[in-house]
Design a protein around this motif. Structure first.
Motif, PDB file in Angstrom:
ATOM      1  N   THR A 126       1.285  -1.060  -0.180  1.00  0.00           N
ATOM      2  CA  THR A 126      -0.334   0.315  -0.074  1.00  0.00           C
ATOM      3  C   THR A 126       0.935   1.368  -0.248  1.00  0.00           C
ATOM      4  N   MET A 127       2.035   1.066   1.161  1.00  0.00           N
ATOM      5  CA  MET A 127       3.396   2.130   0.726  1.00  0.00           C
ATOM      6  C   MET A 127       3.626   2.377  -0.356  1.00  0.00           C
ATOM      7  N   ALA A 128       3.564   1.236  -1.433  1.00  0.00           N
ATOM      8  CA  ALA A 128       4.353   1.615  -2.609  1.00  0.00           C
ATOM      9  C   ALA A 128       3.632   2.313  -3.573  1.00  0.00           C
ATOM     10  N   CYS A 130       0.909   4.290  -2.432  1.00  0.00           N
ATOM     11  CA  CYS A 130       0.630   5.420  -2.199  1.00  0.00           C
ATOM     12  C   CYS A 130       2.063   6.037  -2.831  1.00  0.00           C
ATOM     13  N   GLN A 131       3.522   5.472  -2.899  1.00  0.00           N
ATOM     14  CA  GLN A 131       4.005   6.594  -3.482  1.00  0.00           C
ATOM     15  C   GLN A 131       3.872   7.107  -4.782  1.00  0.00           C
ATOM     16  N   GLU A 132       3.673   5.639  -5.357  1.00  0.00           N
ATOM     17  CA  GLU A 132       3.677   5.470  -7.188  1.00  0.00           C
ATOM     18  C   GLU A 132       2.706   7.000  -7.592  1.00  0.00           C
ATOM     19  N   ARG A 133       1.801   7.466  -6.527  1.00  0.00           N
ATOM     20  CA  ARG A 133       0.834   8.287  -6.628  1.00  0.00           C
ATOM     21  C   ARG A 133       1.406   9.786  -6.124  1.00  0.00           C
TER      22      ARG A 133
ATOM     23  N   LYS B  56      11.823   8.679  -5.663  1.00  0.00           N
ATOM     24  CA  LYS B  56      11.973   8.108  -7.243  1.00  0.00           C
ATOM     25  C   LYS B  56      12.619   8.849  -8.335  1.00  0.00           C
ATOM     26  N   LEU B  66       9.771  11.960  -2.356  1.00  0.00           N
ATOM     27  CA  LEU B  66       9.295  10.572  -1.309  1.00  0.00           C
ATOM     28  C   LEU B  66       8.986  11.012   0.672  1.00  0.00           C
ATOM     29  N   GLN B  78      10.742  -1.922   2.205  1.00  0.00           N
ATOM     30  CA  GLN B  78       9.806  -1.768   1.316  1.00  0.00           C
ATOM     31  C   GLN B  78       9.399  -3.000   1.206  1.00  0.00           C
ATOM     32  N   ALA B  79       8.537  -3.149   0.361  1.00  0.00           N
ATOM     33  CA  ALA B  79       7.861  -3.817  -0.149  1.00  0.00           C
ATOM     34  C   ALA B  79       8.552  -4.202  -1.401  1.00  0.00           C
ATOM     35  N   HIS B 123       5.260   1.981  10.773  1.00  0.00           N
ATOM     36  CA  HIS B 123       5.184   2.335   9.172  1.00  0.00           C
ATOM     37  C   HIS B 123       3.573   3.028   8.849  1.00  0.00           C
ATOM     38  N   MET B 127       3.205   6.523   6.839  1.00  0.00           N
ATOM     39  CA  MET B 127       2.104   6.107   5.576  1.00  0.00           C
ATOM     40  C   MET B 127       0.768   7.429   6.147  1.00  0.00           C
ATOM     41  N   CYS B 130       2.958  10.630   4.456  1.00  0.00           N
ATOM     42  CA  CYS B 130       2.596  10.278   2.459  1.00  0.00           C
ATOM     43  C   CYS B 130       1.139  10.527   2.344  1.00  0.00           C
ATOM     44  N   GLN B 131       0.555  10.078   2.966  1.00  0.00           N
ATOM     45  CA  GLN B 131      -0.871  10.949   2.545  1.00  0.00           C
ATOM     46  C   GLN B 131      -0.819  12.200   2.912  1.00  0.00           C
ATOM     47  N   LEU B 134       0.111  13.699  -0.355  1.00  0.00           N
ATOM     48  CA  LEU B 134      -0.852  13.481  -0.982  1.00  0.00           C
ATOM     49  C   LEU B 134      -1.608  14.516  -1.092  1.00  0.00           C
TER      50      LEU B 134
END
Lengths: 230, 230
Positions: A126-128, A130-133, B56, B66, B78-79, B123, B127, B130-131, B134
DNA sequence: CGGGTATTTGACGACTGTCAACGCCAGTGG
DNA sequence: CCACTGGCGTTGACAGTCGTCAAATACCCG
């Protein structure tokens, strides 16, 4: 019953666990709020069926869509949720949710390391996303953002076998798309027209769409001045 | 030794654990890469001292920052990191990092539920940040984004007692700020001038700044047409 | 069939990007 | 010590994307 991602590789354990904690299943009608961002959240959810839109409302009335949750996704397990959820969850379609108390999740961490690892893995995924977004909103223009957004949905639906080829359901209004990609509804309409004109998107109905993957992919990585609007 | 957030409430356990896994401490000079986004990552890090910029790189040469990691933050977990890290980490200052193999983290999940819970909590906090970002990128204008970004740094440095009142170190170029908030370096310069003119920001040197919290907060929630540029 | 909502389109303006030139500063080498 | 050089920041002029306002059309649902 639908396979769901959190417990995919450990289905059996999950079933035992779920039973042990007498998890509640509930059905939410389309366009209903599942939780509000100012409410404390006692439980987390896995989404079995339907689409859920997670979004944050800002002071000035604007909204930012954080994520579209699809079947198998995990909701409501957020930082500081004892105080408030930090975002709202809205059912975009009728949804079937499996709710369980946050305490159960905490207990799971102690008793089921396998499940915990899976939980962490999902969170990181989900984090990944979010980072893409973040990268999309920060670095791409309107057309590329919309294209990226649509492609992301297509790919995620395919993983769940919820898309047949290039055809998928679509349950959002343009205003909701606008709040997701950070532009205005009016501009979404213009961008959608461009995408339709170039054959990247075709609406069969309001809730059914066919995407041209390569056209969209091209548009999605396009930051350069796009082709003129008319 | 600096307190660090992951293990704050369980310092003793951590010390045992750290010793058990013979964690490596390393020093990275300023402006050096810690890891690349196309490399598989074998280890995770806690940051003891310094600032790290996670970003990124996109195909067309653009970058999206990020996260700015500050002392106590956790990096590199990370994933899908077996394949590649998905982002780069760059030391903005000289940094002291504590590295440990991913396998150790996995093992920790099994053996130390308390630490695991803390890991998950961190984590989730990342998150949430990150939001927030966004929402900032999606819904705010350039001035508000920069103001939000600066305020966020101030608050996070204060939590670590790394800021005295409204004064804090600042280790980024305007180009890096630009990549963080999704505008161009030129426009960062213009916005910074506005912020300086309204007294919200004052640079003592290239790497030292004083912020006016209330002015910045006002600018940060401002989406409305801002005061003209000249 | 009617009313309300969602979408579309045009005109216009604001915000932000681009290009280019200049100034400032630090580190380098003479 | 001083000129040189390269990177970073600043500024202006201009262009383009995108937002805003408004009106018209299409669409869904009762």
């Amino acid at each position: 019953m639908r396979k769901h991602a959190l417990f995919k590789p450990v289905e059996d354990q999950f079933l035992q666990w779920k039973q042990a904690y007498r998890t509640t299943q509930c059905i939410v009608p389309a366009r209903h709020l599942i939780y509000r961002q100012d409410e404390p959240l006692q439980e987390a959810y896995t989404l079995f069926e339907g689409w859920v839109m997670l979004f944050k409302s800002l002071e000035d009335g604007k909204r930012q869509v954080l994520r579209i949750a699809l079947p198998g996704d995990f909701l409501g397990y957020q930082a500081g949720q004892e105080l408030n959820a930090g975002h709202c969850a809205l059912a975009l379609t009728q949804c079937i949710l499996c709710a369980f108390p946050k305490a159960s999740v905490d207990e799971m961490v102690v008793k089921h390391p396998e499940l915990t690892r899976r939980l962490i893995q999902m969170h990181m995924q989900t984090m990944a996303q979010c980072q893409e977004r973040l990268a999309s909103l920060g670095q791409k223009n309107a057309k590329a953002r919309v294209a990226t957004f649509l492609l992301d949905l297509l790919y995620r639906l395919r993983e769940r076998s919820d898309a047949e080829g290039n055809r998928m359901a679509f349950h959002m209004t343009q205003e909701e798309v606008a709040d997701a990609v950070g532009i205005t509804p009016v501009h979404v309409s213009r961008v959608m027209r461009q995408l339709r004109d170039m054959g990247a998107v075709e609406f069969l109905s309001r809730s059914e769409v066919i995407l041209d993957e390569s056209e969209l992919a091209a548009a999605a990585s396009l930051n350069a001045p796009s082709t003129s609007l008319r």
